[in-house]
Design a protein around this motif. Structure first.
Motif, PDB file in Angstrom:
ATOM      1  N   LYS A 131       0.543  -1.134   0.090  1.00  0.00           N
ATOM      2  CA  LYS A 131       0.155   0.076  -0.231  1.00  0.00           C
ATOM      3  C   LYS A 131       1.183   1.156   0.107  1.00  0.00           C
ATOM      4  CE  LYS A 131      -4.150  -1.889   0.169  1.00  0.00           C
ATOM      5  NZ  LYS A 131      -5.255  -1.711  -0.306  1.00  0.00           N
ATOM      6  N   SER A 345      -5.410  -1.858   5.899  1.00  0.00           N
ATOM      7  CA  SER A 345      -5.308  -1.288   5.138  1.00  0.00           C
ATOM      8  C   SER A 345      -5.855   0.466   4.220  1.00  0.00           C
ATOM      9  CB  SER A 345      -6.079  -2.333   3.953  1.00  0.00           C
ATOM     10  OG  SER A 345      -6.601  -2.126   2.966  1.00  0.00           O
ATOM     11  N   ARG A 346      -6.754   0.287   5.667  1.00  0.00           N
ATOM     12  CA  ARG A 346      -7.498   1.869   5.229  1.00  0.00           C
ATOM     13  C   ARG A 346      -6.467   3.463   5.701  1.00  0.00           C
ATOM     14  NH1 ARG A 346     -14.052   0.385   6.879  1.00  0.00           N
ATOM     15  NH2 ARG A 346     -14.654  -1.288   5.962  1.00  0.00           N
ATOM     16  N   LYS A 349      -5.246   4.446   2.594  1.00  0.00           N
ATOM     17  CA  LYS A 349      -5.841   4.964   1.587  1.00  0.00           C
ATOM     18  C   LYS A 349      -4.953   6.206   0.936  1.00  0.00           C
ATOM     19  CE  LYS A 349     -10.981   7.036   1.172  1.00  0.00           C
ATOM     20  NZ  LYS A 349     -12.453   7.479   1.852  1.00  0.00           N
ATOM     21  N   SER A 350      -5.403   5.811  -0.069  1.00  0.00           N
ATOM     22  CA  SER A 350      -4.581   6.719  -0.915  1.00  0.00           C
ATOM     23  C   SER A 350      -5.775   8.148  -1.622  1.00  0.00           C
ATOM     24  CB  SER A 350      -4.197   7.019  -2.342  1.00  0.00           C
ATOM     25  OG  SER A 350      -3.205   5.510  -2.127  1.00  0.00           O
ATOM     26  N   GLU A 352      -7.752  10.594  -4.339  1.00  0.00           N
ATOM     27  CA  GLU A 352      -8.559  10.134  -5.271  1.00  0.00           C
ATOM     28  C   GLU A 352      -7.687  10.329  -6.645  1.00  0.00           C
ATOM     29  OE1 GLU A 352     -12.207   9.915  -7.661  1.00  0.00           O
ATOM     30  OE2 GLU A 352     -12.793  10.696  -5.590  1.00  0.00           O
ATOM     31  N   GLU A 358      -4.150   9.797   1.678  1.00  0.00           N
ATOM     32  CA  GLU A 358      -4.674  10.968   1.558  1.00  0.00           C
ATOM     33  C   GLU A 358      -4.748  11.468   3.133  1.00  0.00           C
ATOM     34  OE1 GLU A 358      -9.939  10.223   1.060  1.00  0.00           O
ATOM     35  OE2 GLU A 358      -9.186   9.506   3.082  1.00  0.00           O
ATOM     36  N   ASP A 411      -5.746  12.517   9.238  1.00  0.00           N
ATOM     37  CA  ASP A 411      -6.828  12.114   7.981  1.00  0.00           C
ATOM     38  C   ASP A 411      -8.456  12.724   7.841  1.00  0.00           C
ATOM     39  OD1 ASP A 411      -8.060  10.739  10.399  1.00  0.00           O
ATOM     40  OD2 ASP A 411      -6.724   8.940  10.406  1.00  0.00           O
ATOM     41  N   TYR A 660     -13.764   3.006  10.284  1.00  0.00           N
ATOM     42  CA  TYR A 660     -12.431   3.059   9.963  1.00  0.00           C
ATOM     43  C   TYR A 660     -11.895   3.777  11.749  1.00  0.00           C
ATOM     44  CZ  TYR A 660      -7.274   4.706   9.864  1.00  0.00           C
ATOM     45  OH  TYR A 660      -5.935   4.286  10.753  1.00  0.00           O
TER      46      TYR A 660
END
Length: 726
Positions: A131, A345-346, A349-350, A352, A358, A411, A660
């Motif tokens: 990731k 995994s979250r 997070k990237s 968009e 992110e 975040d 999350y």
């Protein structure tokens, strides 16, 4: 609009700000600032003829620069439209000094007990690597009894590592002396991907043996200090992350929690309070992580800790370093736990369309106010920088005495509680717009995203009244936001105040608030009436007092720390769930509905779904559970029963999938061990004492085995005390 009336409101004036909550209008240029540091916004007074603007916060008049020469009533920049009270400026890059890419330092605990866990640890670390953003730089540290910093450049035929003693802190000076070729240890991920993946795939147990009856030698503190020192050398003032994978407690070097002998028990809350031998390392370890926190925050680095262990690992001591740097703390019992892997995994997070995190790195959060109110402080995952301005209140709530706070990681869920104090504007104060009854506040969040620097600006107005009318003021009371603001204040107080005193402060605040805004006849509790806007607040305070954020009975220091860190970060809706869980009822004879969090909701023929934020519990009534044990849900003749069971489970799965960190999921029935999670949070309106049946009668419904008072009893006592207030 004055300090005295602000005090008489009981609950401080405040708001919850989630800086990176949603997409904002993006502007590809530098913001236009006033001399008070405020940024041009929709509430400024614009003089199109003379090309000037008056700041809504300080009323100073400023000229427009030449590139704003075309501004007019029909040609306004986006930041002047009222629907864009939140805008984000993407600052132009400097080609002469490009911003370095962030560094991810993986700190991996090699003291794992079983083959299954070592395989799960490898899978978790490889998931993190998969990731990783494209432009990231990486560094790998593994540790057990010693600290190993691995070469990733592939410059040698065989993999090599620098081995350092784990018994002492590793400073930046030591790193500079020992690691003369830093580019061998910190490389771009694209260049180091093969090397680091190979090392992780071959990761084995720590070579240092643990004698029988002893814990592994584990130098967690030394490894984290090594990661922090490497970042200080290679990425000063550049947003970067330390990702720590922990499998057990620190038993060696700085940050030590307990001795290796298993005859010595882990410290608990009572040990910390009473300073017993079990907590002999507490003060030194907390001081060490406080030092690490200042080192990391000073350079924009965050400490993130991922834990897989059945016992405590020492995150209570790490709390200042994790919380103040904006870090994430994820805990589970095993590296193979699905909810942990989902949360991990979250975490990566990237944005968009772009392979960068992110989350914002190396962030600062400024608060600028009108003269008629000041910022008293902030409670959240941040730390004050000490910056001074005219917007600072005399009273401090949380982290006060400054108008700027810093968080190394923000975040989309990171929420800051901002507290204000009403103040008297100077006699010569003339607002930018004459006769304007509003006062203004501006939140300015500057952060790094990949190699970009961005500034997000939110400007809000607040109606100020010259005369305080408390009945009218009650109509503007937001009991959900007030619950989270008070909860954060209570949790913040636990860092420096005995828990008993915190609970007494909470009780006094609730009593005074009900007395202030309720209508009643003195000394007649039955006459007390609360406005609709405050009707739920006493119940929220009841559940807050019973929550694991404040009640430490049967909780370890690590468990309490995890819950408190989540609370001081959570947005309003999630914070309310942590205080008072949501409960939904599914019955074959009625439509699904939300029900009161009360034991009376438990019926033999219904299924309840409880959402505590941390856990999602599906509780089957006795009849439903009996039918499932007899296999009716798998019998085609009872297909309607199987269809009925789909809805509550689908609801629970949706709650788990959309949150999350990912909560744990439990399917329970009466007398299941995990049913305690459900019964511990529910209002015990019927207990084993109050629900005792009369001779010849059968007991109706469930009863909770507890000595806790019920909500009804709490409210009765609250009424008696509130109507006695002067």
């Amino acid at each position: 609009s004055n300090r005295l009336d602000g005090t008489r409101m009981i609950v401080p004036l405040g708001c919850l700000v989630t800086p990176l909550n949603a997409q904002a209008c993006e502007l590809p240029y530098e913001p236009l600032r006033c001399i008070c540091s405020a940024i041009l916004n929709p509430y400024c007074q614009i003089d199109y003829r003379n090309k000037t603007w008056a700041c809504a916060l300080c009323a100073n008049r400023n000229p427009f620069p030449p590139h704003y020469a075309a501004v007019s009533e029909v040609s306004m920049p986006a930041e002047l439209f009222e629907q864009y009270n939140t805008v984000e400026y993407k600052l132009p890059a400097n080609p002469q000094q490009p911003r370095p890419a962030p560094v991810f330092v993986l700190v991996v605990d090699a003291c794992v007990d079983t083959d299954e866990e070592i395989a799960g640890l490898r899978a978790a670390v490889l998931l993190a690597l998969n990731k990783m953003p494209d432009n990231a730089r990486v560094c790998l540290i593994t540790f057990g009894a010693t600290v190993q910093i691995h070469e990733l450049s592939g410059a040698t035929e065989y993999p090599r590592s620098l081995v350092l003693r784990g018994s002492s802190e590793i400073t930046p000076q030591m790193i500079q002396q020992q690691m003369r070729h830093m580019d061998r240890y910190v490389c771009s991920f694209s260049d180091a991907e093969f090397s680091i993946t190979s090392i992780i795939e071959e990761l084995g147990f720590d070579a240092w043996p643990a004698p029988k009856g002893h814990r592994n030698l584990r130098c967690t503190g030394a490894a984290i200090s090594a990661a922090s020192s490497i970042l200080e050398v290679v990425a000063p003032q550049t947003g970067s992350l330390v990702l720590t994978f922990l499998s057990g407690v620190c038993t060696e070097g700085p940050g030590k929690v307990v001795d290796t002998s298993r005859a010595n028990m882990m410290r608990h809350h009572a040990d910390v309070r009473d300073k017993t031998a079990a907590a002999q390392y507490w003060d030194a370890s907390c001081a060490f992580y406080e030092k690490v926190m200042h080192q990391m925050v000073r350079h924009g680095h965050s400490l993130n800790v991922f834990v897989a262990c059945l016992d405590q690992v020492g995150v209570a001591e790490m709390k200042p370093a994790i919380q103040c740097s904006g870090g994430v703390l994820l805990g589970c019992e095993s590296w193979t736990a699905p909810h942990f892997l989902s949360s991990l995994s979250r975490f990566f997070k990237s944005r968009e369309g772009v392979n960068v995190l992110e989350a914002g790195l190396n962030a600062t959060f400024d608060v600028i106010t009108s003269p008629s109110w000041k910022v008293a402080g902030v409670i959240g995952q941040c730390v004050g920088t000490g910056k001074k301005s005219n917007s600072i209140a005399e009273v401090e709530i949380g982290m006060g005495g400054t108008c700027q706070w810093t968080s190394s990681l923000l975040d989309s869920a990171s929420t800051l509680a901002v507290y204000f104090e009403s103040a008297q504007a100077p006699p010569n104060w003339i607002p930018a717009k004459p006769s304007d009854p509003n006062r203004y506040v501006q939140f300015i969040t500057k952060y790094e995203s990949g190699t970009d620097t961005r500034i997000r600006v939110t400007t809000l107005k607040h109606l100020a009244r010259d005369k305080t009318d408390f009945p009218a003021l009650a109509k503007d009371f937001d009991q959900l936001a007030a619950t989270v603001l008070i909860a954060r204040m209570a949790v913040h107080k636990t860092d420096s105040t005995p828990l008993f005193d915190v609970l007494r402060w909470l009780d006094r605040t609730t009593i005074r608030l009900v007395s202030r805004f309720g209508t009643y006849q003195k000394d007649q509790p039955q006459t007390l009436q609360l406005p609709r806007e405050l009707s739920l607040f006493p119940a929220f305070m009841y559940h807050l007092r019973r929550s694991a954020c404040l009640q430490i009975f049967n909780s370890s220091p690590d468990e309490t720390t995890i819950l408190r860190i989540l609370l001081v970060k959570a947005p309003c809706d999630d914070g309310v769930l942590m205080v008072q869980p949501a409960l939904y009822s599914y019955s074959m004879n009625a439509a699904p509905s939300a029900v009161q969090l009360d034991i009376s909701a438990v019926l033999p023929d219904n299924v309840l779904v409880m959402d505590t934020f941390y856990d999602v519990v599906v509780y089957d009534g006795e009849t439903i559970a009996a039918w499932k044990e007899m296999g009716y849900d798998k019998d085609p003749a009872y297909a309607h029963f199987a269809e009925f069971l789909v809805a509550p489970n689908a609801h629970a799965e949706a709650l788990v999938a959309n949150r999350y960190p990912t909560p744990k999921f439990f399917q329970v029935k009466k007398k299941d061990p995990n049913a305690r999670i459900f019964l511990n949070r529910i209002n015990p309106s019927r207990t084993h004492n109050s629900a005792a049946p009369q001779p010849g009668q059968q007991q109706q419904g469930e009863a909770v085995l507890t000595d806790d008072v019920s909500l009804a009893m709490f409210v009765d006592h609250l009424k008696k005390l509130a109507v006695q207030q002067q």
